[in-house]
Structures are given as structure tokens and as C-alpha cells.
Design a protein around this motif. Structure first.
Motif, PDB file in Angstrom:
ATOM      1  N   GLY A   1      62.685  55.009  22.480  1.00  0.00           N
ATOM      2  CA  GLY A   1      62.294  55.211  23.864  1.00  0.00           C
ATOM      3  C   GLY A   1      63.262  56.070  24.646  1.00  0.00           C
ATOM      4  N   THR A   2      64.558  55.932  24.353  1.00  0.00           N
ATOM      5  CA  THR A   2      65.550  56.726  25.081  1.00  0.00           C
ATOM      6  C   THR A   2      65.453  58.206  24.714  1.00  0.00           C
ATOM      7  OG1 THR A   2      67.129  56.022  23.374  1.00  0.00           O
ATOM      8  CG2 THR A   2      67.219  54.888  25.496  1.00  0.00           C
TER       9      THR A   2
ATOM     10  N   VAL B   1      56.070  65.032  36.740  1.00  0.00           N
ATOM     11  CA  VAL B   1      56.287  63.894  37.637  1.00  0.00           C
ATOM     12  C   VAL B   1      54.976  63.156  37.875  1.00  0.00           C
ATOM     13  CG1 VAL B   1      56.902  63.224  39.990  1.00  0.00           C
ATOM     14  CG2 VAL B   1      58.312  64.879  38.753  1.00  0.00           C
ATOM     15  N   ILE B   2      53.902  63.904  38.082  1.00  0.00           N
ATOM     16  CA  ILE B   2      52.596  63.295  38.331  1.00  0.00           C
ATOM     17  C   ILE B   2      52.116  62.526  37.100  1.00  0.00           C
ATOM     18  CG2 ILE B   2      50.183  63.770  38.906  1.00  0.00           C
ATOM     19  CD1 ILE B   2      51.172  66.298  40.357  1.00  0.00           C
ATOM     20  N   ALA B   3      52.402  63.060  35.914  1.00  0.00           N
ATOM     21  CA  ALA B   3      51.960  62.410  34.671  1.00  0.00           C
ATOM     22  C   ALA B   3      52.652  61.076  34.443  1.00  0.00           C
ATOM     23  CB  ALA B   3      52.207  63.338  33.487  1.00  0.00           C
ATOM     24  N   GLY B   4      53.829  60.908  35.014  1.00  0.00           N
ATOM     25  CA  GLY B   4      54.533  59.640  34.862  1.00  0.00           C
ATOM     26  C   GLY B   4      55.548  59.663  33.735  1.00  0.00           C
ATOM     27  N   PRO B   5      56.286  58.560  33.573  1.00  0.00           N
ATOM     28  CA  PRO B   5      57.416  58.523  32.638  1.00  0.00           C
ATOM     29  C   PRO B   5      56.998  58.487  31.178  1.00  0.00           C
ATOM     30  CG  PRO B   5      57.078  56.362  33.599  1.00  0.00           C
ATOM     31  CD  PRO B   5      56.136  57.298  34.312  1.00  0.00           C
ATOM     32  N   LEU B   6      57.926  58.896  30.347  1.00  0.00           N
ATOM     33  CA  LEU B   6      57.788  58.812  28.893  1.00  0.00           C
ATOM     34  C   LEU B   6      59.035  58.135  28.363  1.00  0.00           C
ATOM     35  CD1 LEU B   6      56.445  59.649  26.149  1.00  0.00           C
ATOM     36  CD2 LEU B   6      57.740  61.786  26.320  1.00  0.00           C
ATOM     37  N   GLY B   7      58.877  57.115  27.534  1.00  0.00           N
ATOM     38  CA  GLY B   7      60.040  56.440  26.976  1.00  0.00           C
ATOM     39  C   GLY B   7      60.564  55.358  27.885  1.00  0.00           C
ATOM     40  N   GLN B   8      61.778  54.907  27.587  1.00  0.00           N
ATOM     41  CA  GLN B   8      62.375  53.809  28.332  1.00  0.00           C
ATOM     42  C   GLN B   8      63.676  54.247  28.962  1.00  0.00           C
ATOM     43  OE1 GLN B   8      62.685  51.314  24.773  1.00  0.00           O
ATOM     44  NE2 GLN B   8      64.902  51.228  25.024  1.00  0.00           N
ATOM     45  N   HIS B   9      64.047  53.562  30.043  1.00  0.00           N
ATOM     46  CA  HIS B   9      65.237  53.945  30.800  1.00  0.00           C
ATOM     47  C   HIS B   9      66.514  53.503  30.112  1.00  0.00           C
ATOM     48  CE1 HIS B   9      67.626  54.943  34.340  1.00  0.00           C
ATOM     49  NE2 HIS B   9      68.213  53.770  34.220  1.00  0.00           N
TER      50      HIS B   9
END
Length: 222
Positions: free
Chosen positions: A71-72, A100-108
């Protein structure tokens, strides 16, 4: 302008501002994971739906060990992708950032890191007794908290054995097959570390009896 053409403009704008190894880490992700999908698309025509399709492709991809990307790592891909669009929005009047509109990918957050307890380390370190370089390296890692690149860049001049101090002012990087000494990653990484007296004595003995006869300028660079 296509995404591929704008990437070259982004490179000209950003590369002079960052460390060489930082730029190379960007290049690896952009040229391997992003450009193959977007290089021929016009920047203004790339939609959030295009980004979502790419994100789903990345989620399905596997690393060399046969597992899906962590995810990272996915998050780093997204960050590099979004950074290019942010640059276009800020400096070249692109209306919006579709990443940005599509949203996040992976984990923080990365997976939880595991650390040796003192007892675990004390059971381990005797196994390095016959491997001089490895032994002194692990002593510096564990007791002083130095990073690998910082250790490899150390020279005898960085040690003050009267005060049991070691100065961290540089870092070793391997860039395009070349040994390169750079500044540490951040300003806070420049620091003076107080070594335990035991480690200070071990390092002084190492420098006097091993390092000084190895014809090396840095800890592990010939």
C-alpha cells in the motif's frame, strides 16, 4: 501538450531543486508506472475516470516476489502522479488535478516496524564477532541510531573520541552505478551523536587496527 511532453517540462523545473537520489526515485516510479499509461494523452483531456482505471491496474500488478504492491508503494505512485498535475495547475494554468478527484491509492502508513529488545540484540551480536565490519556496523546501528547511508559515508575525521561523539554531516548513495556522497536527507539529519563509551572504544580500535589499513576513504567505500 501531452503528458509525456509535460513530464519533460516538469523535469526541467523540479530536478534542479531536489537531491539527485530523490529525483532518481521519482524517475523510477514515473517512467515505469505512469508514463506507459499516460504519455500520449493530452494533459487537459485526462479525466478522473482515466486515473481510476490506472489505479485499478496498479492494484492488480505484482512485484518480483509474486505479491501485489504494498500500500505504501501504491501511495508513492499516486503522490508522484498527483505532483505532476499539481505543478501544471500551479504554474501552467491547468484547470484541475484529476488525480485528486479520483481519490487516494494505497495506504498512508507503512506496516508496523519491529525492533530488537536489548536482550534480543545482546543474543544476536556475538554471532557477528568474526565479521569485523558487520560487527562494528551493527553496533553503530543499534546503539547510535545511524542510518545505513550515514554509516557508509563516515570517515575517521567524523569521530571525536575524547568526547565520544560522532558527527553525521553526509550520506552515501549509489546513483546510476556511481558512489556519491551527498548531504543528509533533511536538515535535522545533520547531528552530533553521543556514543556509549563501549562503542566509542570499539570504533577507535576498529579505525586504528582495521580501517587505517584498508586504503578506504569512507567506512565501506573503496
Amino acid at each position: 501538450m501531452t503528458f509525456g511532453d509535460f513530464y519533460r517540462r516538469y523535469e526541467a523545473d523540479v530536478k534542479p531543486k531536489v537531491r539527485e537520489n530523490t529525483w532518481q526515485s521519482k524517475v523510477w516510479v514515473i517512467e515505469k508506472k505512469i508514463l506507459p499509461y499516460f504519455k500520449d494523452l493530452v494533459m487537459r483531456d485526462i479525466t478522473p475516470r482515466d486515473v481510476l482505471t490506472w489505479q485499478n491496474e496498479m492494484r492488480k500488478m505484482e512485484s518480483k516476489d509474486g505479491n501485489n504492491y504494498k500500500g505504501t508503494y501504491l501511495r508513492k505512485m499516486q503522490a508522484e502522479f498527483s505532483a505532476i498535475f499539481n505543478h501544471a495547475v500551479k504554474y501552467y494554468e491547468l484547470p484541475k488535478n484529476p488525480a485528486v478527484i479520483a481519490g487516494p491509492l494505497g495506504q498512508h502508513n507503512a506496516d508496523e516496524m519491529l525492533f530488537w529488545t536489548k536482550d534480543e540484540y545482546m543474543r544476536f551480536i556475538p554471532t557477528m564477532a568474526n565479521k569485523t565490519y558487520s560487527y562494528i556496523a551493527f553496533e553503530m546501528f543499534y546503539w547510535c541510531g545511524v542510518r545505513m547511508g550515514e554509516l557508509l559515508a563516515l570517515t575517521p575525521a567524523d569521530f571525536d573520541f575524547d568526547r565520544n561523539n560522532v558527527s553525521i554531516t553526509k550520506s552515501y548513495q549509489r546513483i546510476k552505478g556511481e558512489d556519491v556522497i551527498t548531504k543528509p536527507k533533511t536538515k535535522k539529519s545533520v547531528r552530533v551523536i553521543k556514543m556509549p563509551e563501549m562503542v566509542s572504544m570499539e570504533m577507535q580500535d576498529f579505525i586504528n587496527n582495521v580501517f587505517s589499513h584498508s586504503y578506504r576513504n569512507n567506512f565501506c567505500i573503496s
